[in-house]
Design an enzyme around this catalytic site. Structure first.
Site, PDB file in Angstrom:
ATOM      1  N   LYS A  79      -5.432  -2.576   2.696  1.00 29.59           N
ATOM      2  CA  LYS A  79      -6.595  -2.997   2.468  1.00 29.59           C
ATOM      3  C   LYS A  79      -6.778  -2.410   0.966  1.00 29.59           C
ATOM      4  O   LYS A  79      -7.439  -3.354  -0.040  1.00 29.59           O
ATOM      5  CB  LYS A  79      -7.651  -2.313   3.117  1.00 29.59           C
ATOM      6  CG  LYS A  79      -7.642  -2.575   4.817  1.00 29.59           C
ATOM      7  CD  LYS A  79      -8.658  -1.946   5.525  1.00 29.59           C
ATOM      8  CE  LYS A  79      -8.256  -0.549   5.738  1.00 29.59           C
ATOM      9  NZ  LYS A  79      -6.866  -0.201   6.340  1.00 29.59           N
ATOM     10  N   THR A  80      -6.385  -1.173   0.315  1.00 30.59           N
ATOM     11  CA  THR A  80      -6.559  -0.769  -0.789  1.00 30.59           C
ATOM     12  C   THR A  80      -5.744  -1.658  -1.695  1.00 30.59           C
ATOM     13  O   THR A  80      -5.883  -2.122  -2.875  1.00 30.59           O
ATOM     14  CB  THR A  80      -5.802   0.696  -0.861  1.00 30.59           C
ATOM     15  OG1 THR A  80      -6.378   1.259   0.286  1.00 30.59           O
ATOM     16  CG2 THR A  80      -6.426   1.326  -2.263  1.00 30.59           C
ATOM     17  N   ASP A 124     -13.639   2.690   0.123  1.00 33.06           N
ATOM     18  CA  ASP A 124     -12.652   3.111   1.170  1.00 33.06           C
ATOM     19  C   ASP A 124     -13.479   3.611   2.193  1.00 33.06           C
ATOM     20  O   ASP A 124     -14.468   4.217   2.070  1.00 33.06           O
ATOM     21  CB  ASP A 124     -11.598   3.708   0.915  1.00 33.06           C
ATOM     22  CG  ASP A 124     -10.545   3.570   1.828  1.00 33.06           C
ATOM     23  OD1 ASP A 124     -10.627   2.554   2.883  1.00 33.06           O
ATOM     24  OD2 ASP A 124      -9.394   4.121   1.831  1.00 33.06           O
ATOM     25  N   THR A 173     -11.436   0.919   8.816  1.00 33.56           N
ATOM     26  CA  THR A 173     -10.836   0.684  10.037  1.00 33.56           C
ATOM     27  C   THR A 173     -11.709   0.625  11.260  1.00 33.56           C
ATOM     28  O   THR A 173     -11.141   0.344  12.449  1.00 33.56           O
ATOM     29  CB  THR A 173      -9.910   2.165  10.030  1.00 33.56           C
ATOM     30  OG1 THR A 173     -10.808   3.356   9.890  1.00 33.56           O
ATOM     31  CG2 THR A 173      -8.990   2.378   9.359  1.00 33.56           C
ATOM     32  N   ARG A 232       3.152   0.595   5.263  1.00 33.46           N
ATOM     33  CA  ARG A 232       3.122   1.813   4.759  1.00 33.46           C
ATOM     34  C   ARG A 232       4.212   2.641   5.546  1.00 33.46           C
ATOM     35  O   ARG A 232       4.961   3.742   4.712  1.00 33.46           O
ATOM     36  CB  ARG A 232       1.769   2.691   5.050  1.00 33.46           C
ATOM     37  CG  ARG A 232       1.731   4.312   4.715  1.00 33.46           C
ATOM     38  CD  ARG A 232       0.410   4.890   4.683  1.00 33.46           C
ATOM     39  NE  ARG A 232      -0.569   4.459   3.670  1.00 33.46           N
ATOM     40  CZ  ARG A 232      -1.966   4.203   3.865  1.00 33.46           C
ATOM     41  NH1 ARG A 232      -2.310   4.410   5.130  1.00 33.46           N
ATOM     42  NH2 ARG A 232      -2.789   3.691   2.801  1.00 33.46           N
TER      43      ARG A 232
HETATM   44  P1  ADP Z   1      -4.568   0.560   3.522  1.00 28.54           P
HETATM   45  O1  ADP Z   1      -5.643   0.822   2.321  1.00 28.54           O
HETATM   46  O2  ADP Z   1      -4.884  -0.654   4.494  1.00 28.54           O
HETATM   47  O3  ADP Z   1      -4.550   1.925   4.351  1.00 28.54           O
HETATM   48  P2  ADP Z   1      -2.632   0.503   1.716  1.00 28.54           P
HETATM   49  O4  ADP Z   1      -3.000  -0.859   0.777  1.00 28.54           O
HETATM   50  O5  ADP Z   1      -2.857   1.804   1.017  1.00 28.54           O
HETATM   51  O6  ADP Z   1      -3.396   0.437   2.868  1.00 28.54           O
HETATM   52  O7  ADP Z   1      -1.023  -0.057   1.942  1.00 28.54           O
HETATM   53  C1  ADP Z   1      -0.296   1.113   2.104  1.00 28.54           C
HETATM   54  C2  ADP Z   1       1.159   0.861   1.130  1.00 28.54           C
HETATM   55  O8  ADP Z   1       1.647  -0.438   2.230  1.00 28.54           O
HETATM   56  C3  ADP Z   1       0.753   0.348   0.136  1.00 28.54           C
HETATM   57  O9  ADP Z   1       1.096   1.374  -0.807  1.00 28.54           O
HETATM   58  C4  ADP Z   1       1.934  -0.828  -0.170  1.00 28.54           C
HETATM   59  O10 ADP Z   1       2.953  -0.469  -0.870  1.00 28.54           O
HETATM   60  C5  ADP Z   1       2.364  -1.333   1.231  1.00 28.54           C
HETATM   61  N1  ADP Z   1       1.810  -2.694   1.480  1.00 28.54           N
HETATM   62  C6  ADP Z   1       0.801  -2.680   2.137  1.00 28.54           C
HETATM   63  N2  ADP Z   1       0.624  -4.126   2.568  1.00 28.54           N
HETATM   64  C7  ADP Z   1       1.713  -4.647   1.987  1.00 28.54           C
HETATM   65  C8  ADP Z   1       1.989  -6.044   1.931  1.00 28.54           C
HETATM   66  N3  ADP Z   1       1.225  -7.163   2.451  1.00 28.54           N
HETATM   67  N4  ADP Z   1       2.977  -6.259   1.131  1.00 28.54           N
HETATM   68  C9  ADP Z   1       3.626  -5.146   0.527  1.00 28.54           C
HETATM   69  N5  ADP Z   1       3.565  -4.046   0.527  1.00 28.54           N
HETATM   70  C10 ADP Z   1       2.380  -3.856   1.375  1.00 28.54           C
END
Ligand code: ADP
Length: 356
Positions: A79-80, A124, A173, A232
């Site tokens: 998401k981030t 977030d 989430t 992640r």
């Molecule tokens: P969320 O915000 O949903 O908790 P993040 O965007 O922080 O998740 O993602 C966590 C890590 O996973 C990021 O640092 C990134 O390196 C990796 N990541 C997430 N989605 C992808 C994707 N679709 N392709 C490649 N790497 C990804």
């Protein structure tokens, strides 16, 4: 009423201090080297990615801000990452914060009055936004203005502050915990799903390339299957396996290293961690398989209820080990099988659709 929040700080003018915000310009985001920067590097989530590509291009060609965007999904699914990709693709400035960091109306007002035209403002954990701030956000999202109350009592007066057109990206989430008026104000909604093994494998191979670590094709496939459908976790395990490989195998991550390392880290062939198994075992041993409420279970397993609900349960449910019923959480026969335990339950399990 529009401005029902209390302005506890009489002298504060919103434009004075953008507090509780991490500012990142598009090319400053190197803090996480593994985070994809553009849509083409973002693996998986095909439909969402395609749709976003269209919406971004259309907004960019029209020179407009992208519609407010709501991203929903378990932690670690991107998401981030998507928020920063949207900012990069829109050539826009990005401001990031999380709802628990916004305590008072002035925290939010301080950021909103400092956003620039067509920029991205990412919040977030938006389900944790306080109601008074939520109201301010409604007006900002819809009318691009905020009403700021100066003073208190009879001498109070309202200042209307216009805002530039901006894009709010809200991530959560827990979509169910976001109020309807807020979720209805997002023009674009994206649900992120767990990644399949092939998608995770390409994420692992890309990350290995960036980290300059050597991993065999079979090693990457095996790691992908044990990464809980979550990029992640795949990246985190890759870094730990690189440590094992560096110390024990001349730096190459092959299937032996993946098996050895995952066993040392307490992760099984299904990608389940010790705590996943402890949760299932607790429900079986202490609550005869369930149902048990989340609060009770969180105390029994010594885990925060948020972590239990946001991190552990969604994957256990998706993998078919756990079921949420109106009366509480119940394990499925698959959980008994996993733990090598005998299910003594019969008729009432059948009632819940939990047949062997
Ligand atoms: P969320 O915000 O949903 O908790 P993040 O965007 O922080 O998740 O993602 C966590 C890590 O996973 C990021 O640092 C990134 O390196 C990796 N990541 C997430 N989605 C992808 C994707 N679709 N392709 C490649 N790497 C990804």
């Amino acid at each position: 009423m529009k401005n029902s929040y209390d302005n506890e700080d009489e002298d504060f003018l919103p434009s004075e201090s953008p507090v509780a915000v991490t500012f990142q310009s598009a090319d400053e985001k190197t803090e996480n080297v593994l985070r994809p920067q553009y849509l083409e590097d973002f693996q998986g989530q095909r439909q969402l990615k395609e749709n976003l590509g269209v919406f971004i291009k259309a907004a960019r060609d029209r020179g407009e801000a992208l519609d407010h965007t709501f991203l929903i999904g378990p932690p670690g699914l991107g998401k981030t990452t998507l928020a920063s990709i949207i900012a990069n693709e829109m050539h826009s400035e990005l401001r990031m914060t999380s709802a628990p960091a916004l305590e008072k109306p002035k925290d939010l007002a301080g950021i909103l009055t400092n956003v620039t035209e067509n920029s991205i403002f990412f919040i977030d954990e938006i389900h944790r936004l306080r109601p008074a701030l939520e109201e301010m956000l409604y007006i900002a999202m819809e009318d691009f203005e905020i009403d700021w109350v100066i003073g208190q009592g009879p001498s109070a007066r309202t200042m209307r502050i216009p805002l530039p057109r901006f894009t709010l990206i809200g991530a959560t989430t827990k979509a169910g915990a976001v109020s309807t008026p807020l979720s209805e104000r997002f023009g674009i909604t994206g649900h992120l799903e767990y990644y399949d093994a092939d998608e995770l494998k390409s994420i692992i191979l890309r990350s290995a390339g960036i980290l300059e670590c050597r991993i065999t094709d079979e090693g990457a496939s095996l790691l992908a299957r044990c990464s809980r459908g979550t990029p992640r976790i795949a990246n985190r395990l890759l870094k730990r396996l690189r440590d094992f490989a560096d110390v024990m195998k001349g730096g190459v991550i092959d299937t032996d290293i993946v098996r050895f390392g995952l066993e040392k880290l307490g992760i099984d062939d299904n990608g389940l961690e010790k705590q996943d198994r402890a949760i299932l075992r607790t429900i079986i041993e202490y609550y005869q398989g369930g149902p048990v409420g989340a609060d009770t279970l969180s105390i029994s397993v010594g885990e925060a209820v948020e972590t239990l609900e946001d991190f552990y349960e969604p994957y256990l449910i998706q993998q078919g080990y756990l079921k949420r019923t109106p009366r509480g959480r119940m394990v499925t026969p698959k959980a008994y099988e996993l733990l090598g335990m005998k299910c003594e339950r019969g008729a009432d399990y059948a009632d819940q659709g939990l047949l062997f």
